[in-house]
Design a protein around this motif. Structure first.
Motif, PDB file in Angstrom:
ATOM      1  N   LYS A  62      13.027  35.103  65.873  1.00 35.25           N
ATOM      2  CA  LYS A  62      12.164  34.846  64.717  1.00 35.25           C
ATOM      3  C   LYS A  62      11.648  33.418  64.747  1.00 35.25           C
ATOM      4  O   LYS A  62      10.517  33.169  64.343  1.00 35.25           O
ATOM      5  N   MET A  63      12.472  32.499  65.212  1.00 35.59           N
ATOM      6  CA  MET A  63      11.986  31.122  65.287  1.00 35.59           C
ATOM      7  C   MET A  63      10.961  30.976  66.400  1.00 35.59           C
ATOM      8  O   MET A  63      10.005  30.229  66.264  1.00 35.59           O
ATOM      9  N   ILE A  64      11.159  31.719  67.485  1.00 36.28           N
ATOM     10  CA  ILE A  64      10.177  31.653  68.565  1.00 36.28           C
ATOM     11  C   ILE A  64       8.846  32.251  68.118  1.00 36.28           C
ATOM     12  O   ILE A  64       7.791  31.697  68.358  1.00 36.28           O
ATOM     13  N   THR A  65       8.912  33.384  67.417  1.00 34.03           N
ATOM     14  CA  THR A  65       7.656  33.963  66.915  1.00 34.03           C
ATOM     15  C   THR A  65       7.061  33.113  65.805  1.00 34.03           C
ATOM     16  O   THR A  65       5.885  33.233  65.513  1.00 34.03           O
ATOM     17  N   GLY A  66       7.872  32.295  65.181  1.00 30.32           N
ATOM     18  CA  GLY A  66       7.318  31.390  64.173  1.00 30.32           C
ATOM     19  C   GLY A  66       7.498  31.852  62.740  1.00 30.32           C
ATOM     20  O   GLY A  66       7.005  31.212  61.826  1.00 30.32           O
ATOM     21  N   THR A  67       8.190  32.971  62.516  1.00 33.12           N
ATOM     22  CA  THR A  67       8.354  33.399  61.124  1.00 33.12           C
ATOM     23  C   THR A  67       9.459  32.595  60.436  1.00 33.12           C
ATOM     24  O   THR A  67       9.398  32.373  59.241  1.00 33.12           O
TER      25      THR A  67
ATOM     26  N   PHE B  93       5.356  38.360  47.364  1.00 34.33           N
ATOM     27  CA  PHE B  93       6.146  37.879  48.496  1.00 34.33           C
ATOM     28  C   PHE B  93       7.398  38.720  48.694  1.00 34.33           C
ATOM     29  O   PHE B  93       7.854  38.915  49.806  1.00 34.33           O
ATOM     30  N   VAL B  94       7.941  39.214  47.587  1.00 33.08           N
ATOM     31  CA  VAL B  94       9.124  40.062  47.714  1.00 33.08           C
ATOM     32  C   VAL B  94       8.743  41.368  48.407  1.00 33.08           C
ATOM     33  O   VAL B  94       9.435  41.830  49.320  1.00 33.08           O
ATOM     34  N   GLU B  95       7.610  41.930  48.005  1.00 35.51           N
ATOM     35  CA  GLU B  95       7.187  43.204  48.607  1.00 35.51           C
ATOM     36  C   GLU B  95       6.816  43.046  50.079  1.00 35.51           C
ATOM     37  O   GLU B  95       7.082  43.918  50.888  1.00 35.51           O
ATOM     38  N   GLN B  96       6.172  41.931  50.391  1.00 35.69           N
ATOM     39  CA  GLN B  96       5.721  41.741  51.765  1.00 35.69           C
ATOM     40  C   GLN B  96       6.778  41.033  52.608  1.00 35.69           C
ATOM     41  O   GLN B  96       6.479  40.574  53.710  1.00 35.69           O
ATOM     42  N   GLY B  97       7.995  40.954  52.095  1.00 39.07           N
ATOM     43  CA  GLY B  97       9.056  40.224  52.782  1.00 39.07           C
ATOM     44  C   GLY B  97       9.256  40.667  54.211  1.00 39.07           C
ATOM     45  O   GLY B  97       9.362  39.850  55.122  1.00 39.07           O
ATOM     46  N   ASN B  98       9.266  41.965  54.400  1.00 43.95           N
ATOM     47  CA  ASN B  98       9.506  42.489  55.736  1.00 43.95           C
ATOM     48  C   ASN B  98       8.444  42.026  56.727  1.00 43.95           C
ATOM     49  O   ASN B  98       8.745  41.634  57.848  1.00 43.95           O
ATOM     50  N   LEU B  99       7.219  42.086  56.264  1.00 40.34           N
ATOM     51  CA  LEU B  99       6.107  41.675  57.112  1.00 40.34           C
ATOM     52  C   LEU B  99       6.211  40.184  57.442  1.00 40.34           C
ATOM     53  O   LEU B  99       6.034  39.765  58.583  1.00 40.34           O
ATOM     54  N   MET B 100       6.553  39.394  56.426  1.00 37.35           N
ATOM     55  CA  MET B 100       6.642  37.954  56.623  1.00 37.35           C
ATOM     56  C   MET B 100       7.782  37.585  57.555  1.00 37.35           C
ATOM     57  O   MET B 100       7.742  36.558  58.219  1.00 37.35           O
ATOM     58  N   LYS B 101       8.801  38.430  57.589  1.00 36.37           N
ATOM     59  CA  LYS B 101       9.931  38.162  58.465  1.00 36.37           C
ATOM     60  C   LYS B 101       9.606  38.471  59.916  1.00 36.37           C
ATOM     61  O   LYS B 101      10.159  37.905  60.829  1.00 36.37           O
TER      62      LYS B 101
ATOM     63  N   LEU C 293      -2.018  36.417  51.959  1.00 36.25           N
ATOM     64  CA  LEU C 293      -1.513  37.453  51.050  1.00 36.25           C
ATOM     65  C   LEU C 293      -2.054  37.295  49.621  1.00 36.25           C
ATOM     66  O   LEU C 293      -2.631  38.247  49.092  1.00 36.25           O
ATOM     67  N   PRO C 294      -1.886  36.109  48.997  1.00 34.32           N
ATOM     68  CA  PRO C 294      -2.473  35.979  47.660  1.00 34.32           C
ATOM     69  C   PRO C 294      -3.995  36.066  47.682  1.00 34.32           C
ATOM     70  O   PRO C 294      -4.602  36.518  46.696  1.00 34.32           O
ATOM     71  N   THR C 295      -4.588  35.671  48.799  1.00 33.51           N
ATOM     72  CA  THR C 295      -6.046  35.753  48.874  1.00 33.51           C
ATOM     73  C   THR C 295      -6.507  37.207  48.813  1.00 33.51           C
ATOM     74  O   THR C 295      -7.474  37.543  48.128  1.00 33.51           O
TER      75      THR C 295
ATOM     76  N   GLU D  96      11.366  28.132  53.463  1.00 32.63           N
ATOM     77  CA  GLU D  96      12.636  28.672  52.996  1.00 32.63           C
ATOM     78  C   GLU D  96      12.525  30.107  52.509  1.00 32.63           C
ATOM     79  O   GLU D  96      13.517  30.817  52.405  1.00 32.63           O
ATOM     80  N   MET D  97      11.288  30.501  52.198  1.00 35.80           N
ATOM     81  CA  MET D  97      11.095  31.838  51.640  1.00 35.80           C
ATOM     82  C   MET D  97      11.627  32.921  52.575  1.00 35.80           C
ATOM     83  O   MET D  97      12.351  33.806  52.156  1.00 35.80           O
ATOM     84  N   VAL D  98      11.252  32.799  53.873  1.00 35.96           N
ATOM     85  CA  VAL D  98      11.672  33.818  54.830  1.00 35.96           C
ATOM     86  C   VAL D  98      13.195  33.829  54.984  1.00 35.96           C
ATOM     87  O   VAL D  98      13.800  34.869  55.224  1.00 35.96           O
ATOM     88  N   ASP D  99      13.817  32.659  54.812  1.00 41.05           N
ATOM     89  CA  ASP D  99      15.281  32.582  54.935  1.00 41.05           C
ATOM     90  C   ASP D  99      15.985  33.500  53.948  1.00 41.05           C
ATOM     91  O   ASP D  99      17.036  34.065  54.258  1.00 41.05           O
ATOM     92  N   VAL D 100      15.455  33.604  52.747  1.00 41.57           N
ATOM     93  CA  VAL D 100      16.194  34.346  51.724  1.00 41.57           C
ATOM     94  C   VAL D 100      15.657  35.751  51.522  1.00 41.57           C
ATOM     95  O   VAL D 100      16.267  36.553  50.820  1.00 41.57           O
ATOM     96  N   LEU D 101      14.506  36.059  52.127  1.00 43.63           N
ATOM     97  CA  LEU D 101      13.953  37.406  51.925  1.00 43.63           C
ATOM     98  C   LEU D 101      14.771  38.449  52.671  1.00 43.63           C
ATOM     99  O   LEU D 101      15.279  38.177  53.728  1.00 43.63           O
TER     100      LEU D 101
END
Lengths: 417, 261
Positions: free
Chosen positions: A68-73, B91-99, B108-110, B256-261
């Motif tokens: 994930k860090m390599i992909t940048g997420t 952001f909660v709904e799109q969490g998977n995608l963001m991860k 996303l907000p746009t 940090e968002m992705v860390d906790v999603l």
């Protein structure tokens, strides 16, 4: 020229006593997190064009965090990742597909998500449609697709544009064999053109056949980086060692969940498997001499005591089973309060896989007349191939292979050992 | 951040288009529901409250004055509510995608904003048509709707983004905000005229930016009056401040968002 250079990378997940502390940190108030969990530390490596690198490690070793860090997420907590070029990942196959839209519309969307302009996408769509080979379904809503078709489309989008680095997850091994071959060809083609592959897998054979280098992660650090074979050997040894030392605890925990039934005149008090060294083991080598140690306590006076056992494979098929009635070792009038120890020794001539032991305490050769205790999954163990030539199947049946032709007497003679 | 957005402009447009398209695919009336939903809301309020409140609407004689008044307020509130609520869970709904995928998160907000604005444009067209049918005349003051819409959007994004980012870390916000929005709705003169509030509390209304903007909508659509920009200055200032704050928060939190999603 390096495509990817990872330098002293580290990732910590921080927990705060209250989320308000986290918010306060954003505005610059220097508060400390209550708990910092480092999942990766001091990771450094470089990747060059055309390399195929396997990333191996147990669950929780930090593989996906690294990817994930390599992909940048995910953002690293310390260290740097320098990337020259585009990274694509086939680990999010079908990610974000809208079931109501057609394959074509979803392809537009997914390629857009990868950052391509409409012009580039329009140019690539005929190729994607061709490669996916799903015919008219391409213009049907994705919800009508089989999972294989969805995978085909997803793979085709992900590989429509050659990335500098391609991350291949185990996801690739799903789908039909025809498409698997096709997708591997595509990946190989990329590799020849200079794409570096990062392959994550637990499967030893795919790592060894695909990769020219492997990186072993353990508890968040790189503990081995080199030839795939050497790294995989190290990995297997690591697993075996680790599992052995924790067997006892696991055994006790699992004991509660085991299914057992019976009238209780005699009960099973302990079931363990010992390896050649006499240590309790959950991992056993093919052909290793092992013994099953079973302790039985007698609580009430009974006429006869017979112990039966069976070794079952993953699917519940009995591989071998017998009892002390057939071996003429019936215990007559066992003394109440005594504990009997049964040691059943045998050679684990089993194929690689997971096996379980079931045990029954009865009075005769069946459990129909009396069933003191019956326990399924009394012990679970895995057979790993540590010393034998590679083979498939349920049993280890050592062959001797001789090859000859009519002119010369013998070309070769071999024993798979 | 904005460079990324520009690079992904095509993606944003197709995403809005796809969202719109998928609405038509499964339901027979498709996008019409976007309009029917608020209009039925108008019908319900009009049916239940018109006798109680219509008499208090000063200065207009048209029989449908109250309905038009309702529509004007709801046009503004609907846009505001839709953007805030969708940003809240975005952001909660799109969490998977963001991860899994690396793409500019600001898209996303746009996308949400774009799609809400599109809905709002369709709703305004439907409402303006209804106004004409109900005997109101089209006037050029109605062009004020364009800047007014932009102000609502800016204000809503500011609040929605802040709530959406914080909701990732503190999920309570996702539960509290809908209640607050409900309260806010009833504390804004949308269903009832401002005149039924006792004079003493009019000062308090000035603290409610939505009251100012809704008032401007009503002035333009019901009374055909021009907007007094001075009245809107507070909400414009607040909106800009909120938008800046939300951008700051978003930048700080996105790692940090992705860390906790």
């Amino acid at each position: 020229m390096t495509l990817l250079s990872v330098k002293n990378l580290g990732k910590a997940f921080r927990a705060y006593r209250s989320e308000w502390i986290r918010f306060a940190r954003w505005v610059g108030i220097p508060l400390k997190p209550s708990n910092e969990k480092w999942v990766l530390k001091h990771i450094s490596f470089d990747i060059f064009p055309g390399q195929a690198i396997g990333i191996v490690g147990q669950n929780g070793a930090g593989k996906s965090t690294l990817l994930k860090m390599i992909t940048g997420t995910l953002q690293p907590t310390e260290g740097h990742i320098l990337v020259s070029g585009r990274i694509a990942a086939i680990l999010e196959l079908g990610m974000g597909f809208n079931p109501d839209l057609t394959g074509r519309q979803n392809v537009m969307h997914a390629a857009g998500l990868m950052g391509f302009s409409n012009d580039e996408i329009y140019k690539a769509i005929p190729w994607i449609e061709d490669f996916a080979e799903i015919g008219n379904y391409f213009d049907q809503p994705v919800r009508t697709y089989s999972s294989g078709m969805q995978m085909r489309v997803a793979f085709s989008v992900a590989t429509a544009f050659r990335p500098e680095i391609l991350i291949v997850d185990e996801a690739l091994s799903v789908g039909d064999t025809y498409f698997q071959h096709k997708s591997f060809d595509r990946i190989r083609e990329f590799q020849k053109e200079g794409t570096a592959l990062l392959i994550v897998s637990h499967d030893r054979s795919s790592i060894q056949s695909l990769c020219d280098r492997a990186i072993l992660l353990e508890k968040g650090s790189v503990i081995k980086d080199g030839e795939p074979e050497e790294v995989m050997d190290f990995y297997n040894a690591l697993i075996a060692e680790k599992e052995n030392s924790t067997v006892k605890v696991e055994y006790n925990e699992r004991g509660k969940a085991k299914t057992s039934s019976g009238t209780g005149e005699a009960t099973i008090t302990e079931v363990v498997m010992l390896n050649e060294q006499g240590q309790i083991a959950e991992y056993i080598g093919v052909g290793e001499e092992v013994s099953l140690r079973i302790k039985v306590a007698v609580h009430r006076p009974i006429e006869t005591l017979v112990l039966g056992y069976g070794v079952k494979d993953r699917l519940g098929q009995v591989i071998y089973g017998t009892n002390t009635w057939h071996t003429k070792q019936v215990i007559r009038h066992p003394s109440v309060g005594a504990e009997y120890e049964f040691i059943i020794s045998f050679l684990a001539n089993l194929g690689v896989g997971s096996y379980s032991v079931e045990i029954a305490l009865t009075d005769k050769d069946t459990h129909l007349t009396a069933n003191y205790e019956w326990r399924n999954h009394a012990y679970v163990f895995s057979v790993v191939n540590m010393s034998k030539a590679e083979f498939v199947g349920l049993a280890w049946i050592q062959p001797q292979i001789s090859i000859s032709n009519k002119k010369v007497e013998t070309i070769s003679q071999g024993v798979a050992s | 951040m904005f460079k990324g957005l520009w690079r992904y402009r095509n993606f944003v447009l197709t995403a809005i288009q796809n969202e719109f398209r998928s609405r038509f695919i499964r339901s027979k009336l498709g996008g019409l529901w976007l309009i029917l939903n608020p209009l039925s809301q108008v019908a319900i309020y009009a049916l239940i409250l018109s006798n109680v409140l219509a008499a208090k609407l000063p200065g207009i004689t048209n029989h449908y004055a109250y309905s038009v008044y309702l529509m004007a307020g709801l046009l503004a509130w609907n846009l505001f509510n839709e953007i805030v609520m969708r940003c809240l869970t975005l952001f909660v709904e799109q969490g998977n995608l963001m991860k899994k995928m690396n793409f500019p998160k600001v898209t996303l907000p746009t996308i949400v904003t774009g799609s809400c604005m599109l809905n709002n444009v369709l709703l305004s067209i439907a409402m303006l048509t209804l106004f004409v049918i109900l005997g109101f005349e089209f006037n050029f003051q109605m062009l004020w709707l364009v800047p007014l819409t932009l102000i609502v959007v800016l204000f809503a994004i500011g609040i929605g983004m802040i709530a959406g980012v914080l909701n990732v870390f503190l999920r309570d916000i996702g539960q509290v905000l809908p209640i607050l929005m409900q309260v806010w709705f009833w504390f804004t003169p949308i269903v009832y005229p401002k005149s039924i509030i006792p004079e003493d509390y009019h000062g308090l209304m000035l603290l409610n930016p939505m009251a100012q903007i809704v008032n401007a909508y009503q002035n333009v659509l019901v009374y055909g009056r021009a907007v007094n920009l001075a009245d809107l200055l507070p909400i414009i200032t607040v909106s800009i401040l909120l938008a800046v704050a939300s951008l700051f928060l978003f930048r700080r939190a996105s790692a940090e968002m992705v860390d906790v999603l």
